[in-house]
Scaffold this motif. Sequence first.
Motif, mmCIF file in Angstrom:
data_model
loop_
_atom_site.group_PDB
_atom_site.id
_atom_site.type_symbol
_atom_site.label_atom_id
_atom_site.label_comp_id
_atom_site.label_asym_id
_atom_site.label_seq_id
_atom_site.Cartn_x
_atom_site.Cartn_y
_atom_site.Cartn_z
ATOM 1 N N ARG A 67 0.822 -1.222 0.000
ATOM 2 C CA ARG A 67 0.000 0.000 0.000
ATOM 3 C C ARG A 67 0.848 1.261 0.000
ATOM 4 O O ARG A 67 0.463 2.269 -0.590
ATOM 5 C CB ARG A 67 -0.915 0.026 1.229
ATOM 6 C CG ARG A 67 -1.902 -1.114 1.321
ATOM 7 C CD ARG A 67 -2.907 -0.872 2.443
ATOM 8 N NE ARG A 67 -2.267 -0.750 3.749
ATOM 9 C CZ ARG A 67 -2.503 0.240 4.598
ATOM 10 N NH1 ARG A 67 -3.343 1.216 4.284
ATOM 11 N NH2 ARG A 67 -1.894 0.268 5.783
ATOM 12 N N PHE A 68 1.996 1.227 0.685
ATOM 13 C CA PHE A 68 2.862 2.405 0.814
ATOM 14 C C PHE A 68 4.142 2.194 0.020
ATOM 15 O O PHE A 68 4.645 1.074 -0.091
ATOM 16 C CB PHE A 68 3.234 2.645 2.272
ATOM 17 C CG PHE A 68 2.089 3.003 3.187
ATOM 18 C CD1 PHE A 68 0.789 3.094 2.726
ATOM 19 C CD2 PHE A 68 2.326 3.249 4.525
ATOM 20 C CE1 PHE A 68 -0.253 3.423 3.579
ATOM 21 C CE2 PHE A 68 1.300 3.581 5.396
ATOM 22 C CZ PHE A 68 -0.007 3.661 4.905
ATOM 23 N N THR A 69 4.665 3.296 -0.495
ATOM 24 C CA THR A 69 5.946 3.249 -1.205
ATOM 25 C C THR A 69 6.811 4.402 -0.736
ATOM 26 O O THR A 69 6.399 5.565 -0.806
ATOM 27 C CB THR A 69 5.749 3.355 -2.724
ATOM 28 O OG1 THR A 69 4.898 2.291 -3.172
ATOM 29 C CG2 THR A 69 7.086 3.250 -3.441
ATOM 30 N N ILE A 70 8.013 4.075 -0.284
ATOM 31 C CA ILE A 70 8.971 5.097 0.116
ATOM 32 C C ILE A 70 9.945 5.325 -1.022
ATOM 33 O O ILE A 70 10.337 4.387 -1.723
ATOM 34 C CB ILE A 70 9.714 4.696 1.411
ATOM 35 C CG1 ILE A 70 10.568 5.856 1.934
ATOM 36 C CG2 ILE A 70 10.555 3.445 1.214
ATOM 37 C CD1 ILE A 70 11.156 5.604 3.322
ATOM 38 N N SER A 71 10.321 6.580 -1.232
ATOM 39 C CA SER A 71 11.296 6.900 -2.269
ATOM 40 C C SER A 71 12.174 8.051 -1.795
ATOM 41 O O SER A 71 11.821 8.757 -0.848
ATOM 42 C CB SER A 71 10.607 7.252 -3.585
ATOM 43 O OG SER A 71 9.740 8.360 -3.426
ATOM 44 N N LYS A 72 13.305 8.210 -2.462
ATOM 45 C CA LYS A 72 14.306 9.201 -2.020
ATOM 46 C C LYS A 72 14.868 9.906 -3.246
ATOM 47 O O LYS A 72 15.307 9.246 -4.186
ATOM 48 C CB LYS A 72 15.404 8.464 -1.250
ATOM 49 C CG LYS A 72 16.381 9.326 -0.453
ATOM 50 C CD LYS A 72 17.277 8.426 0.381
ATOM 51 C CE LYS A 72 18.084 9.203 1.407
ATOM 52 N NZ LYS A 72 19.395 9.593 0.906
ATOM 53 N N ASP A 73 14.836 11.220 -3.216
ATOM 54 C CA ASP A 73 15.407 12.022 -4.289
ATOM 55 C C ASP A 73 16.609 12.768 -3.717
ATOM 56 O O ASP A 73 16.453 13.816 -3.085
ATOM 57 C CB ASP A 73 14.364 12.996 -4.838
ATOM 58 C CG ASP A 73 14.849 13.744 -6.067
ATOM 59 O OD1 ASP A 73 16.085 13.854 -6.250
ATOM 60 O OD2 ASP A 73 14.019 14.233 -6.833
ATOM 61 N N ASN A 74 17.796 12.213 -3.921
ATOM 62 C CA ASN A 74 18.987 12.818 -3.333
ATOM 63 C C ASN A 74 19.321 14.169 -3.957
ATOM 64 O O ASN A 74 19.953 15.014 -3.321
ATOM 65 C CB ASN A 74 20.172 11.871 -3.459
ATOM 66 C CG ASN A 74 20.101 10.728 -2.458
ATOM 67 O OD1 ASN A 74 19.528 10.874 -1.373
ATOM 68 N ND2 ASN A 74 20.663 9.593 -2.810
ATOM 69 N N ALA A 75 18.896 14.396 -5.188
ATOM 70 C CA ALA A 75 19.150 15.684 -5.828
ATOM 71 C C ALA A 75 18.338 16.803 -5.179
ATOM 72 O O ALA A 75 18.747 17.968 -5.174
ATOM 73 C CB ALA A 75 18.830 15.604 -7.313
ATOM 74 N N LYS A 76 17.179 16.426 -4.615
ATOM 75 C CA LYS A 76 16.297 17.419 -3.988
ATOM 76 C C LYS A 76 16.298 17.319 -2.471
ATOM 77 O O LYS A 76 15.522 18.017 -1.803
ATOM 78 C CB LYS A 76 14.872 17.254 -4.513
ATOM 79 C CG LYS A 76 14.735 17.534 -6.006
ATOM 80 C CD LYS A 76 13.284 17.406 -6.455
ATOM 81 C CE LYS A 76 13.152 17.731 -7.946
ATOM 82 N NZ LYS A 76 11.743 17.593 -8.407
ATOM 83 N N ASN A 77 17.143 16.434 -1.924
ATOM 84 C CA ASN A 77 17.207 16.251 -0.472
ATOM 85 C C ASN A 77 15.832 15.997 0.128
ATOM 86 O O ASN A 77 15.468 16.558 1.170
ATOM 87 C CB ASN A 77 17.846 17.475 0.206
ATOM 88 C CG ASN A 77 19.340 17.548 0.006
ATOM 89 O OD1 ASN A 77 19.913 16.745 -0.735
ATOM 90 N ND2 ASN A 77 19.982 18.508 0.624
ATOM 91 N N THR A 78 15.092 15.128 -0.510
ATOM 92 C CA THR A 78 13.709 14.891 -0.105
ATOM 93 C C THR A 78 13.389 13.399 -0.171
ATOM 94 O O THR A 78 13.856 12.709 -1.076
ATOM 95 C CB THR A 78 12.744 15.664 -1.011
ATOM 96 O OG1 THR A 78 13.055 17.065 -0.961
ATOM 97 C CG2 THR A 78 11.294 15.477 -0.563
ATOM 98 N N ILE A 79 12.607 12.952 0.791
ATOM 99 C CA ILE A 79 12.029 11.625 0.695
ATOM 100 C C ILE A 79 10.517 11.751 0.639
ATOM 101 O O ILE A 79 9.946 12.770 1.034
ATOM 102 C CB ILE A 79 12.441 10.685 1.860
ATOM 103 C CG1 ILE A 79 11.902 11.201 3.196
ATOM 104 C CG2 ILE A 79 13.938 10.509 1.893
ATOM 105 C CD1 ILE A 79 12.005 10.163 4.312
#
Length: 127
Positions: A67-79
């Motif tokens: 149901r949930f998905t975690i993701s990480k954008d290191n270029a934007k310093n955001t998860i």
Amino acid sequence: QVQLVESGGGLVQAEGSLRLSCAASGGTFSAYAMGWFRQAPGKERDFVAAISGGGISTSYTDSAKGRFTISKDNAKNTIFLQMNSLKPDDTAVYYCAADPSRPWGRPSPVPNEYDFWGQGTQVTVSS
């Protein structure tokens, strides 16, 4: 010092979706494992999902799988935490956290292993 700011919480009906964001500042974001935890009133803070520094390895609590998905954008310093098929039991304050000690490998589900925490964002799911 790492600062974390969550956003994206709100009120949603059961079976609806929300996308939480956590913006980080300070430190080396790409080297930090990051996690999402939640705390309902009168309950302990529980693990929801986590992702490794490079974004390759993820882990989920059983109730979040599928149901949930975690993701990480290191270029934007955001998860992010994409939450679908939400249930009333998902109602809680959601916190993101950073673990600088675990840049690689499987991220930890243990809250005490995370050194930095955001202020939380409320998620309320109505039936």
